[in-house]
Design an enzyme around this catalytic site. Structure first.
Site, PDB file in Angstrom:
ATOM      1  N   GLU A 170     -33.072  58.184 -40.060  1.00  0.00           N
ATOM      2  CA  GLU A 170     -33.569  57.312 -41.126  1.00  0.00           C
ATOM      3  C   GLU A 170     -34.577  56.307 -40.585  1.00  0.00           C
ATOM      4  OE1 GLU A 170     -29.186  58.266 -42.028  1.00  0.00           O
ATOM      5  OE2 GLU A 170     -30.428  57.882 -40.263  1.00  0.00           O
ATOM      6  N   CYS A 228     -28.882  51.578 -40.427  1.00  0.00           N
ATOM      7  CA  CYS A 228     -29.850  52.304 -41.253  1.00  0.00           C
ATOM      8  C   CYS A 228     -29.722  51.938 -42.725  1.00  0.00           C
ATOM      9  CB  CYS A 228     -29.727  53.808 -41.037  1.00  0.00           C
ATOM     10  SG  CYS A 228     -30.454  54.307 -39.457  1.00  0.00           S
TER      11      CYS A 228
END
Length: 134
Positions: free
Chosen positions: A54, A88
């Site tokens: 991510e 993330c």
């Protein structure tokens, strides 16, 4: 969820550098202008000093000059969907609105969808910094 976002995440997951965990992850984010940016996890011998998929996708989006994401797809080498790690989640919330859909998929095609708000309730935001004194 768009098929092109899914395809981008699946494709980039094959490029993951995961010699220590063998846990390949691919992520794709759609920028506000519609462009797809992708990233994969990159491990390091100083485990766990690596980069999440991510984070890589977000970095590619920022490097291209975009700062807003509108859709996310994450696929992991797991039989069931895996949610983004806490770091993330915060990174995604930095660049996406609370209602942005995040689709998570396992290697066998099982999918799960959540919004950024569902993934990170009570997200730390810029509003928490307003009026702070140093």
């Amino acid at each position: 969820m768009s098929d092109d976002l899914k395809a981008a995440a699946e494709k980039v997951s094959r490029n993951a550098y995961a010699p220590y965990s063998n846990f390949h992850v691919g992520a794709a984010v759609r920028g506000a202008n519609g462009t797809i940016y992708s990233g994969c996890n990159v491990e390091n011998v100083a485990y766990p000093e690596g980069t999440c998929a991510e984070a890589g996708a977000i970095a590619a989006m920022i490097a291209a000059g975009e700062t807003r994401l509108t859709e996310v797809y994450v696929v992991a080498a797991s039989p069931t969907p895996v949610t983004p790690c806490g770091g993330c989640r915060q990174k995604l919330a930095e660049f996406g609105d609370a209602e942005v859909r995040v689709t998570m998929a396992g290697a066998e095609g099982v999918e799960m969808q959540m919004t950024l708000a569902e993934l990170l309730p009570g997200a730390f935001s810029q509003s928490h910094l307003e009026g702070s004194t140093s």
